[in-house]
Design a protein around this motif. Structure first.
Motif, PDB file in Angstrom:
ATOM      1  N   GLU A 169     -20.431  -5.527   5.191  1.00  0.00           N
ATOM      2  CA  GLU A 169     -19.746  -6.819   5.439  1.00  0.00           C
ATOM      3  C   GLU A 169     -18.460  -6.929   4.607  1.00  0.00           C
ATOM      4  O   GLU A 169     -17.405  -7.319   5.122  1.00  0.00           O
ATOM      5  CB  GLU A 169     -20.711  -7.959   5.066  1.00  0.00           C
ATOM      6  N   ASN A 170     -18.554  -6.542   3.336  1.00  0.00           N
ATOM      7  CA  ASN A 170     -17.396  -6.683   2.447  1.00  0.00           C
ATOM      8  C   ASN A 170     -16.240  -5.774   2.853  1.00  0.00           C
ATOM      9  O   ASN A 170     -15.096  -6.008   2.468  1.00  0.00           O
ATOM     10  CB  ASN A 170     -17.804  -6.430   0.993  1.00  0.00           C
TER      11      ASN A 170
ATOM     12  N   ARG B 289     -24.406  -5.994   3.049  1.00  0.00           N
ATOM     13  CA  ARG B 289     -23.283  -6.671   2.373  1.00  0.00           C
ATOM     14  C   ARG B 289     -22.161  -5.690   2.033  1.00  0.00           C
ATOM     15  O   ARG B 289     -20.978  -6.055   2.051  1.00  0.00           O
ATOM     16  CB  ARG B 289     -23.774  -7.346   1.090  1.00  0.00           C
TER      17      ARG B 289
ATOM     18  N   ASN C  45     -18.734 -13.068  -9.228  1.00  0.00           N
ATOM     19  CA  ASN C  45     -20.086 -12.560  -9.490  1.00  0.00           C
ATOM     20  C   ASN C  45     -21.107 -13.245  -8.553  1.00  0.00           C
ATOM     21  O   ASN C  45     -22.266 -13.439  -8.891  1.00  0.00           O
ATOM     22  CB  ASN C  45     -20.459 -12.759 -10.972  1.00  0.00           C
TER      23      ASN C  45
ATOM     24  N   TRP D 183     -21.096  -2.764 -11.609  1.00  0.00           N
ATOM     25  CA  TRP D 183     -21.676  -3.461 -12.768  1.00  0.00           C
ATOM     26  C   TRP D 183     -23.012  -4.076 -12.341  1.00  0.00           C
ATOM     27  O   TRP D 183     -23.120  -4.619 -11.247  1.00  0.00           O
ATOM     28  CB  TRP D 183     -20.717  -4.558 -13.252  1.00  0.00           C
TER      29      TRP D 183
ATOM     30  N   GLN E  36      -7.152  -4.452 -15.161  1.00  0.00           N
ATOM     31  CA  GLN E  36      -8.285  -4.981 -14.385  1.00  0.00           C
ATOM     32  C   GLN E  36      -8.771  -6.264 -15.066  1.00  0.00           C
ATOM     33  O   GLN E  36      -9.213  -6.223 -16.221  1.00  0.00           O
ATOM     34  CB  GLN E  36      -9.406  -3.934 -14.327  1.00  0.00           C
TER      35      GLN E  36
ATOM     36  N   ASN F  86      -8.843  -6.612 -19.001  1.00  0.00           N
ATOM     37  CA  ASN F  86      -8.983  -7.833 -19.803  1.00  0.00           C
ATOM     38  C   ASN F  86      -7.874  -8.007 -20.826  1.00  0.00           C
ATOM     39  O   ASN F  86      -8.089  -8.597 -21.883  1.00  0.00           O
ATOM     40  CB  ASN F  86     -10.359  -7.832 -20.496  1.00  0.00           C
TER      41      ASN F  86
ATOM     42  N   LYS G  24     -18.938  -5.837  -5.528  1.00  0.00           N
ATOM     43  CA  LYS G  24     -20.192  -5.111  -5.783  1.00  0.00           C
ATOM     44  C   LYS G  24     -21.314  -5.677  -4.916  1.00  0.00           C
ATOM     45  O   LYS G  24     -21.411  -6.887  -4.739  1.00  0.00           O
ATOM     46  CB  LYS G  24     -20.553  -5.243  -7.267  1.00  0.00           C
ATOM     47  N   SER G  25     -22.163  -4.802  -4.409  1.00  0.00           N
ATOM     48  CA  SER G  25     -23.427  -5.250  -3.823  1.00  0.00           C
ATOM     49  C   SER G  25     -24.406  -4.078  -3.838  1.00  0.00           C
ATOM     50  O   SER G  25     -23.992  -2.923  -3.763  1.00  0.00           O
ATOM     51  CB  SER G  25     -23.231  -5.730  -2.381  1.00  0.00           C
ATOM     52  N   VAL G  26     -25.678  -4.405  -3.936  1.00  0.00           N
ATOM     53  CA  VAL G  26     -26.691  -3.339  -3.828  1.00  0.00           C
ATOM     54  C   VAL G  26     -27.366  -3.395  -2.451  1.00  0.00           C
ATOM     55  O   VAL G  26     -28.345  -2.697  -2.223  1.00  0.00           O
ATOM     56  CB  VAL G  26     -27.752  -3.431  -4.954  1.00  0.00           C
ATOM     57  N   HIS G  27     -26.824  -4.243  -1.562  1.00  0.00           N
ATOM     58  CA  HIS G  27     -27.397  -4.359  -0.218  1.00  0.00           C
ATOM     59  C   HIS G  27     -26.475  -3.729   0.810  1.00  0.00           C
ATOM     60  O   HIS G  27     -25.298  -4.104   0.901  1.00  0.00           O
ATOM     61  CB  HIS G  27     -27.647  -5.837   0.116  1.00  0.00           C
TER      62      HIS G  27
ATOM     63  N   ASP H   5     -15.864   2.012  -8.989  1.00  0.00           N
ATOM     64  CA  ASP H   5     -15.524   1.506 -10.318  1.00  0.00           C
ATOM     65  C   ASP H   5     -16.783   1.365 -11.164  1.00  0.00           C
ATOM     66  O   ASP H   5     -17.594   0.472 -10.943  1.00  0.00           O
ATOM     67  CB  ASP H   5     -14.841   0.127 -10.188  1.00  0.00           C
TER      68      ASP H   5
ATOM     69  N   LEU I  93     -15.734 -11.931  -6.270  1.00  0.00           N
ATOM     70  CA  LEU I  93     -16.559 -12.969  -5.628  1.00  0.00           C
ATOM     71  C   LEU I  93     -17.129 -13.916  -6.688  1.00  0.00           C
ATOM     72  O   LEU I  93     -18.125 -14.612  -6.442  1.00  0.00           O
ATOM     73  CB  LEU I  93     -17.690 -12.319  -4.819  1.00  0.00           C
TER      74      LEU I  93
ATOM     75  N   TRP J 252     -11.591  -8.060 -11.115  1.00  0.00           N
ATOM     76  CA  TRP J 252     -13.035  -7.894 -11.295  1.00  0.00           C
ATOM     77  C   TRP J 252     -13.735  -9.204 -10.994  1.00  0.00           C
ATOM     78  O   TRP J 252     -13.130 -10.267 -11.045  1.00  0.00           O
ATOM     79  CB  TRP J 252     -13.415  -7.266 -12.607  1.00  0.00           C
ATOM     80  N   SER J 253     -15.008  -9.098 -10.637  1.00  0.00           N
ATOM     81  CA  SER J 253     -15.754 -10.260 -10.112  1.00  0.00           C
ATOM     82  C   SER J 253     -14.928 -11.007  -9.061  1.00  0.00           C
ATOM     83  O   SER J 253     -14.738 -12.221  -9.160  1.00  0.00           O
ATOM     84  CB  SER J 253     -16.183 -11.210 -11.231  1.00  0.00           C
TER      85      SER J 253
END
Ligand code: NDP
Length: 274
Positions: A239-240, A236, A192, A23, A161, A140, A230-233, A47, A190, A187-188
């Motif tokens: 790391e996750n 990370r 977000n 997301w 989820q 949800n 989620k991460s775009v790095h 996902d 962390l 979901w989320s």
């Protein structure tokens, strides 16, 4: 435990315990790179959702990763505006084409809404029976939504989820899902990114020489919750995934459980009607 570790869904399908969420990942280079980094790191499960508008990029990354189809577990979701029998079938085909796949591992109803989820579910059951998707579920759904859906469902949902993290531990809903053999996916996880400065979590993280993100993800795993950070790095993303080399004590798990404040970072499904 590792990234290949799975939980078993009600129909026997094995779903990775930790996956990669996309997301807010921009379609194009950002989606392609981050999904490729995730797959290189060893994540098997991705996902996405029609609403994220990055199924193209996710599909490209999957293709370019060189992985065999059955080595990956791909989830996407049906957007609210497409609920209804025929519109679900059409939206599914669109998502599948964007992803460049010929079947999905998991298809989820993104939000319950109020009027159409039973009709939508009949289309999900058809897709499942036609073997276009290996497992079907929802996102949800509160307990009352699940009860209403299951009243008429031929095939009960295999996954729910939901927003879930240390400030929103969702214990009553988790208990209900467990009793009905529905796997809970966070979901989320962390929050977000908004709960990573929490001092109580930081104290536990410091004791283990780990980051707050890693402590939360480890807490998910030890609680049997499927999780999809989620991460775009790249650093990370790696790391996750480094959460298989330490263990939280029972006291630490309980201390994190006790942080619950029923605090959402996203919308309440009850109010997110359409
Ligand atoms: P997460 O809880 O996974 O947190 C992601 C945020 O935290 C990003 O801002 C990211 O920044 C940051 N972050 C990630 N890892 C670290 C780290 N190790 N250290 C510091 N910061 C970090 O958020 P999401 O809301 O994305 O939830 C995860 C997934 O759940 C989504 O991507 C989506 O797949 C799914 N989801 C489903 C919903 C539904 O209705 N079914 C609703 C919302 C999410 P950066 O990217 O810059 O690294």
């Amino acid at each position: 435990m590792n990234l290949k570790d799975t939980v078993e869904l009600a129909n026997g399908v094995l779903m990775p315990h930790m996956g990669f969420g996309v997301w807010q990942v921009k379609d194009g280079e950002e989606a392609v790179n981050s999904v490729k980094w995730a797959i290189e790191t060893g994540y098997i499960s991705i996902d996405t959702a029609a609403a994220y508008k990055n199924e193209d990029g996710v599909g490209r990354a999957i293709k370019e990763s060189g992985k065999k189809r059955d080595e990956l577990f791909v989830t996407t979701k049906l957007w609210n505006a497409d609920q209804g029998y025929e519109s679900t079938l059409a939206a599914f085909d669109k998502s599948l084409a964007k992803l460049g796949l010929d079947y999905l591992d998991l298809y989820l109803i993104h939000w319950p809404g109020t009027r159409l989820f039973k009709e939508t579910w009949r289309a999900f059951e058809k897709l499942y029976k036609d073997k276009k998707v290996r497992a079907i579920g929802v996102c949800n759904f509160h307990e009352h939504h699940l009860k209403e859906l299951m009243e008429d469902a031929e095939i009960p949902p295999m996954v729910n989820q939901i927003e879930l993290h240390p400030l929103l531990t969702q214990e009553p809903l988790r208990k209900f899902c467990k009793e009905h053999n529905i796997v809970v996916e966070a979901w989320s996880p962390l929050g977000n990114g908004k709960i990573l400065a929490n001092a109580d979590l930081k104290a536990i993280a410091d004791k283990h020489g780990k980051s707050v993100a890693q402590v939360i993800l480890r807490w998910d795993l030890q609680n049997g919750i499927v999780t999809i950070p989620k991460s775009v790095h790249k650093e990370r993303i790696i790391e996750n995934a480094q959460v298989f080399d330490f263990e939280l004590s029972r006291e630490e798990v309980e201390a994190i459980n006790a942080l619950n404040k029923n605090e959402r970072t996203g919308p309440d499904p009850e109010e997110f009607n359409f």
